[in-house]
Scaffold this motif. Structure first.
Motif, PDB file in Angstrom:
ATOM      1  N   GLU A   1       8.950   5.478   3.173  1.00  0.00           N
ATOM      2  CA  GLU A   1       7.972   5.285   4.248  1.00  0.00           C
ATOM      3  C   GLU A   1       8.642   5.261   5.618  1.00  0.00           C
ATOM      4  O   GLU A   1       9.721   4.700   5.780  1.00  0.00           O
ATOM      5  CB  GLU A   1       7.226   3.944   4.079  1.00  0.00           C
TER       6      GLU A   1
ATOM      7  N   ARG B   1       8.643  -4.617  -6.433  1.00  0.00           N
ATOM      8  CA  ARG B   1       9.488  -3.527  -5.960  1.00  0.00           C
ATOM      9  C   ARG B   1      10.616  -4.106  -5.098  1.00  0.00           C
ATOM     10  O   ARG B   1      10.450  -5.149  -4.451  1.00  0.00           O
ATOM     11  CB  ARG B   1       8.674  -2.516  -5.159  1.00  0.00           C
TER      12      ARG B   1
ATOM     13  N   SER C   1      -8.631   9.410   2.736  1.00  0.00           N
ATOM     14  CA  SER C   1      -8.564   9.674   1.301  1.00  0.00           C
ATOM     15  C   SER C   1      -7.269   9.074   0.789  1.00  0.00           C
ATOM     16  O   SER C   1      -6.401   8.715   1.580  1.00  0.00           O
ATOM     17  CB  SER C   1      -8.626  11.179   1.012  1.00  0.00           C
ATOM     18  N   LEU C   2      -7.154   8.951  -0.531  1.00  0.00           N
ATOM     19  CA  LEU C   2      -5.897   8.458  -1.091  1.00  0.00           C
ATOM     20  C   LEU C   2      -4.925   9.619  -1.215  1.00  0.00           C
ATOM     21  O   LEU C   2      -5.314  10.777  -1.286  1.00  0.00           O
ATOM     22  CB  LEU C   2      -6.154   7.810  -2.451  1.00  0.00           C
ATOM     23  N   PHE C   3      -3.639   9.309  -1.195  1.00  0.00           N
ATOM     24  CA  PHE C   3      -2.634  10.354  -1.326  1.00  0.00           C
ATOM     25  C   PHE C   3      -1.377   9.740  -1.914  1.00  0.00           C
ATOM     26  O   PHE C   3      -0.924   8.697  -1.450  1.00  0.00           O
ATOM     27  CB  PHE C   3      -2.320  10.987   0.028  1.00  0.00           C
TER      28      PHE C   3
ATOM     29  N   THR D   1       8.845   4.645  -3.181  1.00  0.00           N
ATOM     30  CA  THR D   1       8.312   5.356  -2.011  1.00  0.00           C
ATOM     31  C   THR D   1       9.399   5.571  -0.960  1.00  0.00           C
ATOM     32  O   THR D   1      10.453   4.934  -0.990  1.00  0.00           O
ATOM     33  CB  THR D   1       7.206   4.547  -1.296  1.00  0.00           C
TER      34      THR D   1
ATOM     35  N   SER E   1      -3.531   4.577  -8.211  1.00  0.00           N
ATOM     36  CA  SER E   1      -3.052   3.874  -7.013  1.00  0.00           C
ATOM     37  C   SER E   1      -2.300   2.605  -7.381  1.00  0.00           C
ATOM     38  O   SER E   1      -1.286   2.278  -6.755  1.00  0.00           O
ATOM     39  CB  SER E   1      -4.224   3.551  -6.090  1.00  0.00           C
TER      40      SER E   1
ATOM     41  N   SER F   1      -8.337   4.428   4.678  1.00  0.00           N
ATOM     42  CA  SER F   1      -7.780   5.772   4.826  1.00  0.00           C
ATOM     43  C   SER F   1      -8.852   6.809   4.504  1.00  0.00           C
ATOM     44  O   SER F   1      -9.751   6.549   3.704  1.00  0.00           O
ATOM     45  CB  SER F   1      -6.593   5.962   3.878  1.00  0.00           C
TER      46      SER F   1
ATOM     47  N   ARG G   1       1.034   3.705  -8.549  1.00  0.00           N
ATOM     48  CA  ARG G   1       1.841   4.192  -7.424  1.00  0.00           C
ATOM     49  C   ARG G   1       2.425   3.036  -6.604  1.00  0.00           C
ATOM     50  O   ARG G   1       3.538   3.142  -6.100  1.00  0.00           O
ATOM     51  CB  ARG G   1       0.970   5.046  -6.492  1.00  0.00           C
ATOM     52  N   THR G   2       1.656   1.957  -6.441  1.00  0.00           N
ATOM     53  CA  THR G   2       2.148   0.863  -5.592  1.00  0.00           C
ATOM     54  C   THR G   2       2.934  -0.183  -6.370  1.00  0.00           C
ATOM     55  O   THR G   2       3.744  -0.894  -5.790  1.00  0.00           O
ATOM     56  CB  THR G   2       0.977   0.168  -4.858  1.00  0.00           C
TER      57      THR G   2
ATOM     58  N   PHE H   1       0.795  -1.229   0.000  1.00  0.00           N
ATOM     59  CA  PHE H   1       0.000   0.000   0.000  1.00  0.00           C
ATOM     60  C   PHE H   1       0.828   1.281   0.000  1.00  0.00           C
ATOM     61  O   PHE H   1       0.296   2.362  -0.208  1.00  0.00           O
ATOM     62  CB  PHE H   1      -0.967  -0.009   1.183  1.00  0.00           C
ATOM     63  N   GLY H   2       2.127   1.150   0.248  1.00  0.00           N
ATOM     64  CA  GLY H   2       2.969   2.348   0.323  1.00  0.00           C
ATOM     65  C   GLY H   2       3.003   3.079  -1.010  1.00  0.00           C
ATOM     66  O   GLY H   2       3.294   2.475  -2.033  1.00  0.00           O
ATOM     67  N   GLY H   3       2.709   4.378  -0.967  1.00  0.00           N
ATOM     68  CA  GLY H   3       2.651   5.171  -2.188  1.00  0.00           C
ATOM     69  C   GLY H   3       1.243   5.601  -2.526  1.00  0.00           C
ATOM     70  O   GLY H   3       1.044   6.609  -3.188  1.00  0.00           O
ATOM     71  N   ALA H   4       0.240   4.798  -2.057  1.00  0.00           N
ATOM     72  CA  ALA H   4      -1.149   5.089  -2.412  1.00  0.00           C
ATOM     73  C   ALA H   4      -1.905   5.816  -1.304  1.00  0.00           C
ATOM     74  O   ALA H   4      -2.921   6.451  -1.568  1.00  0.00           O
ATOM     75  CB  ALA H   4      -1.879   3.799  -2.764  1.00  0.00           C
ATOM     76  N   VAL H   5      -1.424   5.705  -0.065  1.00  0.00           N
ATOM     77  CA  VAL H   5      -2.087   6.406   1.036  1.00  0.00           C
ATOM     78  C   VAL H   5      -1.045   7.144   1.871  1.00  0.00           C
ATOM     79  O   VAL H   5       0.124   6.768   1.905  1.00  0.00           O
ATOM     80  CB  VAL H   5      -2.879   5.434   1.961  1.00  0.00           C
TER      81      VAL H   5
END
Lengths: 444, 444
Positions: free
Chosen positions: B289, B184, B269-271, B287, B278, B267, B281-282, A205-209
């Motif tokens: 984190e 990844r 919202s998504l970010f 990322t 999404s 969450s 992004r994942t 999920f890292g990157g999306a929230v």
């Protein structure tokens, strides 16, 4: 060991940690021990219930025409963690290298018991005290004294007095008697940042929230600029500038040079607001501090988790004429405005205390200076103090009386930290100070 | 309960947490249980010692001219904290609502045991396997597989094979068979910021020295800009752009819409990085984190302390063609350059893994697609994966062989989090998948 030290050891053995409800019975037992001790000295003493921890109130027989002096102290202590860093148990007092080692040794049990034992000694030597005395000891100082103000209001007549004395502040250096005439106040809050409903795998999920730990770090980082200047809008509006005589006196006060601050803190270098000495930064300038930050995996090794929430515990030390409620509202607005996208923020407002300043050249101030000189055989210095004693302003508001700050705490006393300690000689000087103080105040 | 589920429950009861040394005996006992099981099936099986947790290696009798297939899995699991959030004990498996609930149920015990039990079933039904099989199960996947590469190198000839299959990745949605062709990678580090030699009273010293919790927050905040773009210099230099066919296929893959990501994560919202979905992004973007941040007071209530140190545990998910060593060096330089004044920084570099990508249209890729279609009776989708399997690149480097990623993990499997679970139907499909896969690979 003297009887005085034996009494102090008994007092220190109570784990009277006020913030953690699992120590509530220890706080009460400590208050009850004080009642026994005070009654044994011939004072009337009573345990007054509050919604949380009890207040101890004691008096001698009051005589018309004498000055009435209220001596305040607190018998609760800070938590002890991290326990592993203590060399000996925090509630198993020991004397090593001329110091008493225990949680509360300096803050505040050692200092307050010196007053109590000074009174005991005067009563034994003279048969009576030169003043009408009120002892007021609370068990909630370390958590903001929420129940003291209602108590003062309810017992306003009974607590009527001419002046208040407290030993719960610092001495600038060993052997240098110190009269404090100002204190910083405090505003506290906890910021909680919430994101996903539970911890997530940071790969999936890292990157999306948004990551709540990243968000809380960004919020904390938004509090200062790179030079350590606080960025909350309007934060400095009501800060009273330092007077020239204060800067001149403080530049000469021993024990607070830049090198002293380096030695005592052990920090790799000093860091703070530009244009101020360390004494000025801690005594007369406001701060924004992180007392605790946390979120995600805390254990050994690594865990590739995206945490569901994170927190920061913040306190703001404030100075005259800042107002704690105004400041915490400004902080709350700042944090809410700066909250990054993708997370929700909750700002829980905590305890607060007004900042304080009084005139060290009043008749009571001069009497205190004389008593300090007698107890230590040296000229006192006049300082402000970086800590907060939440109730000094409350005493002024409710009882209309000023407070003398006769601090006996050394800079390396490790208060609020592991290995708290108090020099035996300060304990003994405190007993002499109480005897001289009551005499000087009676005569002023 | 079927014998297969009974075996899985036995396997899940081992607390084989590899990162925490106090579980070392549980990890070993779990490996020994596998040996017993494999030998009972008629395979040769051996426990190989490593400097930390043992490796399990098993084979059938190899026949000249057959394809050799290596199936990899890991029997170690992530830590379980926060334990209080688990509905039932993490090592006390239970079936509720058609799912098996336990730490490791999906990651990776449930998926790897399905392969083992598929082999057992084929042996029972057919008397022999259509391929030369190698089972390779390690106990250090969750901590970076440090001892697997030396093992592969030492046993290179014995491990010679045509293709590798792993079920340790995601299925995009229930019932949708999924072939993964990319992963990844990861680079990990821990930042420790140290200031005063011990915790300080924030009133007495706040303002004069830097606060390590503030400093660590400023370091974490420096990793991203306000839009979530990583600010480490050169971080994106080697990122391989997405191909058009990938973006088109992923836009149609079920289970990874923006609403799906919102539903699964919970969450607000998504970010994430602007210009990407999404899934993109994942699966295909790197990322930074925070997996854990900490410092100062963590307990109930408040404590007005200025902490002596603070930390952040960081991981960076990386994509082809980023290199984990290059990335972590760039991160280290960034953190050291951004370290605020008044504190000292230590950057401890942790485990890493290469990112991975292969061609899903090779003959082995097509055989895997056919097997997936047979096991699930549906057309498979082709995806990359946001997680890291540290050894996939190592297999390519040492053995020169590509890996098929036949994931059975659902997005709400709660892997690495409390209440991990695995659908009973995925477990059963995994057994069918193994049987079909060996047949298709034998024939391709």
């Amino acid at each position: 060991m003297t009887n005085e030290l034996k009494d102090l050891f008994s007092f220190l053995r109570f784990a009277s940690v006020s913030t953690d409800s699992k120590y509530a019975a220890d706080v009460r037992a400590c208050g009850e021990w004080l009642i026994q001790k005070l009654q044994g000295m011939g004072l009337t003493a009573e345990l007054h219930e509050t919604p949380r921890h009890p207040i101890v109130l004691a008096k001698n027989e009051h005589v018309e025409g004498r000055k009435t002096v209220l001596i305040y102290g607190h018998y609760d202590v800070q938590p002890v963690d991290p326990l592993s860093l203590w060399k000996t148990g925090p509630f198993e007092p020991e004397i090593r290298d001329g110091r008493i080692w225990a949680r509360g040794a300096t803050d505040n049990k050692g200092q307050m018991l010196a007053h109590l034992l000074g009174v005991e000694k005067t009563l034994r030597e003279e048969g009576e005290l030169p003043v009408n005395l009120i002892f007021l000891f609370e068990g909630e100082e370390e958590i903001g004294s929420a129940n003291l103000k209602p108590f003062l209001e309810a017992h306003k007549d009974e607590l009527k007095c001419d002046v208040i004395a407290i030993s719960d502040t610092g001495m600038v250096a060993p052997g240098v008697p110190t009269l404090g005439y100002g204190l910083r106040g405090i505003s506290a809050c906890e910021v909680i940042v919430r994101g996903p409903k539970g911890d997530l795998h940071s790969g999936l999920f890292g990157g999306a929230v948004a990551n709540p730990a990243t968000a809380v770090a960004r919020l904390v980082a938004s509090l200062h600029d790179d030079n350590g200047r606080i960025q909350v809008e309007g934060f400095y509006d009501d800060v009273r500038p330092l007077e020239d005589w204060e800067r001149e006196m403080w530049a000469k006060v021993p024990g607070v040079s830049e090198q002293d601050f380096l030695d005592v803190t052990g920090s790799p270098s000093l860091f703070g607001e530009e244009g101020y000495s360390s004494a000025e930064r801690t005594w007369a300038r406001p701060t924004a501090e992180v007392n605790g930050i946390g979120g995600g995996y805390q254990g050994e090794g690594s865990k590739t988790v995206l945490p569901a929430e994170a927190f920061a515990k913040l306190t703001f030390r404030i100075v005259p004429d800042q107002d704690p409620v105004d400041i915490i509202q400004k902080v709350k607005r700042h944090l809410e405005a700066k909250c990054p996208p993708g997370v929700e923020i909750e700002v829980k407002i905590g305890h607060d205390a007004q900042p304080y300043a009084t005139d060290p050249h009043s008749k009571f101030g001069l009497a205190a200076q004389t008593a300090l000189k007698k107890a230590f055989n040296a000229d006192p210095v006049l300082i402000r103090e970086g800590g907060s004693i939440p109730i000094v302003q409350t005493f002024r508001d409710v009882l209309g009386v000023d407070t003398l700050l006769l601090g006996l705490a050394l800079a390396d006393a490790q208060i609020h930290a592991p290995n708290e300690n108090f020099p035996v000689e300060n304990f003994e000087a405190g007993i002499r100070l109480n005897q001289a103080l009551l005499k000087e105040l009676a005569a002023c």
